[in-house]
Design an enzyme around this catalytic site. Structure first.
Site, PDB file in Angstrom:
ATOM      1  CB  CYS A  20      39.117  39.732  39.731  1.00  0.00           C
ATOM      2  SG  CYS A  20      37.611  38.985  39.042  1.00  0.00           S
ATOM      3  CB  CYS A  24      31.817  40.238  42.811  1.00  0.00           C
ATOM      4  SG  CYS A  24      31.887  39.491  41.168  1.00  0.00           S
ATOM      5  CE1 TYR A  26      30.272  36.984  45.523  1.00  0.00           C
ATOM      6  CE2 TYR A  26      28.063  37.889  45.342  1.00  0.00           C
ATOM      7  CZ  TYR A  26      29.049  37.045  44.883  1.00  0.00           C
ATOM      8  OH  TYR A  26      28.821  36.267  43.774  1.00  0.00           O
ATOM      9  N   GLY A  71      41.107  35.476  42.631  1.00  0.00           N
ATOM     10  CA  GLY A  71      40.988  36.256  41.441  1.00  0.00           C
ATOM     11  C   GLY A  71      40.294  35.576  40.281  1.00  0.00           C
ATOM     12  CG  ASP A 283      40.136  29.564  49.313  1.00  0.00           C
ATOM     13  OD1 ASP A 283      39.935  28.720  50.201  1.00  0.00           O
ATOM     14  OD2 ASP A 283      39.273  29.860  48.469  1.00  0.00           O
ATOM     15  CB  CYS A 333      27.101  20.069  60.369  1.00  0.00           C
ATOM     16  SG  CYS A 333      27.070  20.586  62.110  1.00  0.00           S
TER      17      CYS A 333
END
Length: 401
Positions: A20, A24, A26, A71, A283, A333
């Site tokens: 990437c 970022c 996080y 990425g 992922d 949920c």
């Protein structure tokens, strides 16, 4: 328990692996470069791309969805995706193909936008809100904020008529600004919104969640406020904005399978294909334990999707504590995302957002239940048991996955 064979309907593809151009704070996927340390740069080559698309087209049924992510997937260049379309046409057998691009938006150009519009790609653009929120965590390699360029490119996509969703990561900071986020996206023209709660384990103290992780109480209050804003914008019983969480959970209210895997009873409806052809369960679980095979080694996508490992992975989601199994809201949920239990070291059996869901459903249930009753009265189910959303409720079928 008999497991029904899953059709190949969607794939998540990491064309640039964990690479990437941003840093970022996080992000969990940048660390995956340790799994592919043979090279510093990770790109899917032409042979892997062709084998991937060939298998995807030949092994799918009437439709398939390909989500190109990273990425940062645009690092590989536009020609890669032009070739992907050519390969889909080459190996397709008349099925419908949906392509999606999830991007940080920094490298988009007018040429990108024209291509995405021409082939009707759905774009999820990572824009965490107005400048003071977005730039809190979404920084480039030099530590500079990226809001201005991402907003500019989001406007370009909208102006060119590209189907684009706002992908908003909800952190311990941004969770305090639900109204500012919702109104920012709406005023910008990003009327399709997806809010993703962030939970990661602290790198320096594995016994706790990282400071940027959103708490259950804060996320519950956030969902309630966003829901009220969404409902307030209805016109003649029809929403004027789309919030993926609410539209997805509505499926569970009418007895259909939610399109969002976090709201399914079990998960594992898709697999992840990395840049080198490795295939993983999810992922969030690109790890050696959940490596299913490699498409360049003779492994078939449809077989890996239905492998014992993938089935075991999917059933993990249903391994909930008794509190959940007795809960009034379980069928709505199903405990949320498996990774949220694992990334929260304090209690990896109890869903981190259990309290969030209880808060939200206690507040929203009367309205969602009323919508469901209206919908059931209006629908004409076809022979396959599927249906189309009628006037007066909403259509949740065109969302980014």
């Amino acid at each position: 328990m008999e497991i029904k064979k899953k059709p190949l309907e969607s794939l998540l593809i990491k064309a640039t692996g964990p690479d990437c151009n941003l840093n970022c704070k996080y992000c969990f996927y940048l660390k995956k470069s340790a799994l592919f340390n043979q090279t510093k740069v990770h790109r899917m080559n032409a042979e892997v791309q062709e084998e991937l698309v060939r298998q995807a087209m030949e092994q799918s049924g009437d439709s398939i969805s390909l989500a190109w992510q990273g990425g940062e997937p645009t690092l590989i260049g536009l020609d890669f995706y032009k070739r992907a379309v050519e390969l889909e046409q080459k190996y397709g057998h008349g099925q419908m193909v949906g392509n999606g691009l999830q991007t940080n938006g920094t490298l988009l150009t007018s040429e990108w936008a024209d291509f995405l519009k021409e082939y009707d790609w759905l774009v999820g653009i990572s824009l965490d809100g107005p400048e003071f929120i977005h730039n809190h965590y979404r920084l480039d390699k030099g530590g500079h904020g990226t809001h201005a360029i991402v907003e500019e490119h989001a406007k370009m996509l909208i102006d060119k008529g590209v189907a684009v969703n706002a992908m908003s990561c909800v952190t311990s900071f941004s969770v305090n600004y639900p109204e500012e986020l919702y109104n920012y996206y709406k005023n910008l023209g990003l009327n399709f919104m997806q809010f993703i709660p962030i939970v990661e384990t602290d790198e320096n103290d594995p016994s706790r969640a990282a400071d940027f992780s959103v708490t259950a109480e804060d996320y519950g209050r956030f969902l309630i406020k966003i829901f009220d804003l969404w409902i307030k914008d209805f016109q003649s019983g029809v929403p004027t904005t789309s919030v993926r969480q609410f539209e997805s959970v509505f499926y569970n209210y009418v007895g259909l399978t939610a399109p969002e895997c976090t709201l399914m009873k079990t998960c594992g409806p898709y697999v992840v294909v990395e840049h080198n052809g490795n295939v993983y369960s999810c992922d969030f679980f690109v790890e050696p334990e959940w490596r299913l095979g490699n498409i360049m080694d003779g492994d078939r996508l449809i077989d890996m999707l239905n492998s014992k490992t993938q089935i075991r992975f999917g059933l993990m989601k249903a391994q909930l504590p008794m509190e959940c199994r007795r809960c009034t809201w379980l069928s709505k949920c199903y405990g949320g995302c498996t990774k949220d239990r694992i990334k929260d070291p304090h209690d990896n059996k109890r869903p981190r957002f259990c309290k969030s869901f209880k808060m939200f459903f206690s507040h929203a249930h009367p309205i969602l239940n009323d919508f469901a009753e209206q919908w059931k009265k209006k629908q004409d189910y076809n022979r396959n048991g599927s249906s189309k959303f009628g006037a007066g409720v909403y259509d949740a079928t065109n969302e980014f996955k």
